[in-house]
Design a protein around this motif. Sequence first.
Motif, PDB file in Angstrom:
ATOM      1  N   UNK A   1     -14.689 -49.821  50.841  1.00 17.55           N
ATOM      2  CA  UNK A   1     -15.568 -50.779  50.157  1.00 17.55           C
ATOM      3  C   UNK A   1     -14.917 -51.340  48.896  1.00 17.55           C
ATOM      4  N   UNK A   2     -14.247 -50.473  48.125  1.00 12.43           N
ATOM      5  CA  UNK A   2     -13.582 -50.924  46.899  1.00 12.43           C
ATOM      6  C   UNK A   2     -12.415 -51.854  47.239  1.00 12.43           C
ATOM      7  N   UNK A   3     -11.609 -51.479  48.211  1.00 11.05           N
ATOM      8  CA  UNK A   3     -10.482 -52.325  48.605  1.00 11.05           C
ATOM      9  C   UNK A   3     -10.956 -53.678  49.140  1.00 11.05           C
ATOM     10  N   UNK A   4     -12.063 -53.668  49.872  1.00  6.38           N
ATOM     11  CA  UNK A   4     -12.641 -54.923  50.365  1.00  6.38           C
ATOM     12  C   UNK A   4     -13.072 -55.803  49.198  1.00  6.38           C
ATOM     13  N   UNK A   5     -13.728 -55.206  48.211  1.00  7.80           N
ATOM     14  CA  UNK A   5     -14.167 -55.966  47.037  1.00  7.80           C
ATOM     15  C   UNK A   5     -12.974 -56.518  46.253  1.00  7.80           C
ATOM     16  N   UNK A   6     -11.887 -55.744  46.163  1.00  4.86           N
ATOM     17  CA  UNK A   6     -10.674 -56.226  45.489  1.00  4.86           C
ATOM     18  C   UNK A   6     -10.095 -57.411  46.251  1.00  4.86           C
ATOM     19  N   UNK A   7     -10.012 -57.293  47.577  1.00  7.73           N
ATOM     20  CA  UNK A   7      -9.471 -58.381  48.400  1.00  7.73           C
ATOM     21  C   UNK A   7     -10.313 -59.645  48.328  1.00  7.73           C
ATOM     22  N   UNK A   8     -11.626 -59.492  48.106  1.00  8.57           N
ATOM     23  CA  UNK A   8     -12.519 -60.648  47.966  1.00  8.57           C
ATOM     24  C   UNK A   8     -12.468 -61.238  46.559  1.00  8.57           C
ATOM     25  N   UNK A   9     -11.747 -60.587  45.664  1.00  8.99           N
ATOM     26  CA  UNK A   9     -11.666 -61.059  44.288  1.00  8.99           C
ATOM     27  C   UNK A   9     -12.858 -60.665  43.434  1.00  8.99           C
ATOM     28  N   UNK A  10     -13.693 -59.741  43.927  1.00  7.65           N
ATOM     29  CA  UNK A  10     -14.856 -59.299  43.158  1.00  7.65           C
ATOM     30  C   UNK A  10     -14.476 -58.288  42.084  1.00  7.65           C
ATOM     31  N   UNK A  11     -13.437 -57.519  42.338  1.00  9.45           N
ATOM     32  CA  UNK A  11     -12.997 -56.494  41.394  1.00  9.45           C
ATOM     33  C   UNK A  11     -11.569 -56.772  40.947  1.00  9.45           C
ATOM     34  N   UNK A  12     -11.309 -56.440  39.690  1.00  3.38           N
ATOM     35  CA  UNK A  12      -9.981 -56.632  39.132  1.00  3.38           C
ATOM     36  C   UNK A  12      -9.650 -55.425  38.251  1.00  3.38           C
ATOM     37  N   UNK A  13      -9.109 -54.361  38.840  1.00  6.06           N
ATOM     38  CA  UNK A  13      -8.837 -53.143  38.072  1.00  6.06           C
ATOM     39  C   UNK A  13      -7.980 -53.417  36.837  1.00  6.06           C
ATOM     40  N   UNK A  14      -8.307 -52.731  35.747  1.00  7.20           N
ATOM     41  CA  UNK A  14      -7.626 -52.932  34.472  1.00  7.20           C
ATOM     42  C   UNK A  14      -6.626 -51.812  34.218  1.00  7.20           C
ATOM     43  N   UNK A  15      -5.352 -52.181  34.089  1.00  7.53           N
ATOM     44  CA  UNK A  15      -4.310 -51.233  33.706  1.00  7.53           C
ATOM     45  C   UNK A  15      -4.043 -51.456  32.229  1.00  7.53           C
ATOM     46  N   UNK A  16      -4.430 -50.480  31.414  1.00  8.09           N
ATOM     47  CA  UNK A  16      -4.315 -50.633  29.967  1.00  8.09           C
ATOM     48  C   UNK A  16      -2.935 -50.338  29.417  1.00  8.09           C
ATOM     49  N   UNK A  17      -2.152 -49.514  30.129  1.00  7.50           N
ATOM     50  CA  UNK A  17      -0.807 -49.161  29.674  1.00  7.50           C
ATOM     51  C   UNK A  17       0.001 -48.629  30.840  1.00  7.50           C
ATOM     52  N   UNK A  18       1.304 -48.821  30.757  1.00  4.58           N
ATOM     53  CA  UNK A  18       2.211 -48.254  31.757  1.00  4.58           C
ATOM     54  C   UNK A  18       3.294 -47.447  31.047  1.00  4.58           C
ATOM     55  N   UNK A  19       3.741 -46.402  31.709  1.00  5.63           N
ATOM     56  CA  UNK A  19       4.810 -45.550  31.201  1.00  5.63           C
ATOM     57  C   UNK A  19       5.769 -45.276  32.345  1.00  5.63           C
ATOM     58  N   UNK A  20       7.076 -45.207  32.054  1.00  2.00           N
ATOM     59  CA  UNK A  20       7.994 -44.774  33.122  1.00  2.00           C
ATOM     60  C   UNK A  20       7.726 -43.309  33.451  1.00  2.00           C
ATOM     61  N   UNK A  21       8.029 -42.933  34.673  1.00  2.00           N
ATOM     62  CA  UNK A  21       7.783 -41.567  35.126  1.00  2.00           C
ATOM     63  C   UNK A  21       8.425 -40.539  34.192  1.00  2.00           C
ATOM     64  N   UNK A  22       9.570 -40.884  33.623  1.00  3.67           N
ATOM     65  CA  UNK A  22      10.266 -39.956  32.720  1.00  3.67           C
ATOM     66  C   UNK A  22       9.466 -39.680  31.441  1.00  3.67           C
ATOM     67  N   UNK A  23       8.450 -40.513  31.155  1.00  2.32           N
ATOM     68  CA  UNK A  23       7.622 -40.325  29.957  1.00  2.32           C
ATOM     69  C   UNK A  23       6.205 -39.876  30.322  1.00  2.32           C
ATOM     70  N   UNK A  24       6.099 -39.091  31.381  1.00  2.00           N
ATOM     71  CA  UNK A  24       4.784 -38.650  31.844  1.00  2.00           C
ATOM     72  C   UNK A  24       4.032 -37.853  30.774  1.00  2.00           C
ATOM     73  N   UNK A  25       4.758 -37.038  29.999  1.00  2.00           N
ATOM     74  CA  UNK A  25       4.087 -36.268  28.941  1.00  2.00           C
ATOM     75  C   UNK A  25       3.515 -37.178  27.867  1.00  2.00           C
ATOM     76  N   UNK A  26       4.240 -38.245  27.528  1.00  2.00           N
ATOM     77  CA  UNK A  26       3.739 -39.220  26.547  1.00  2.00           C
ATOM     78  C   UNK A  26       2.505 -39.932  27.087  1.00  2.00           C
ATOM     79  N   UNK A  27       2.495 -40.192  28.393  1.00  2.00           N
ATOM     80  CA  UNK A  27       1.334 -40.837  29.020  1.00  2.00           C
ATOM     81  C   UNK A  27       0.105 -39.955  28.903  1.00  2.00           C
TER      82      UNK A  27
END
Length: 199
Positions: free
Chosen positions: A154-180
């Motif tokens: 249901x969530x993936x369907x809503x994303x594909x329909x443009x109803x949902x737009x998940x928010x990514x607030x920050x990204x970290x490289x895998x090597x900085x997992x502890x900082x994340x």
Amino acid sequence: MDRLYLISICYISNRCITAAAGATGLAAVDIASHVFGATVIGLCGGVEKCNLVKARGATHVIDYNVEDVRARVKELTKGGGVNVVMDQVGGDLFIQCLKSIAEEGRILTVGYASGKIPNIPANLLLLKSCTVMGVFWGNYSKTKPDIFQQSIVDVLTAINKGQLNPHVGATFPLSEINEAFKYVETRKSTGKVALTMKG
């Protein structure tokens, strides 16, 4: 609890979501407002987070660092209270939300970010004819896999329909997992914090 019950919770008009700027909170705001068309009151701490939650679809926001939650909910709902609360914080905020619930309302307890598990005054349940319900969603993958799997579809369907737009607030490289993890633990994060991998 079946899927229709979960859907009926989402369709109810006044919905209050605590920790609304976090990963689960923003997802709930997105689904409630953009898929179900609910009136959403987002509760979070700080002006920046409140602005984000409002921009992501909440009808109203309450900064629980400086505002009286109960008084503000009463004002926003014209004294009627909220029909559904999704609480991820626990502690005193849970009690404030319980006192702000409408008659026959529901509170979903899904986490305790405050570190305090609330003691629920049963007399309020009686006076409000309301329900408190625990939701351990991750466990549904084992106990009710069909419902869990359908929720993902249901969530993936809503994303594909443009109803949902998940928010990514920050990204970290895998090597900085502890900082994340520290970034999340110090409550600096909003939405999802993602790890990136080379290639």
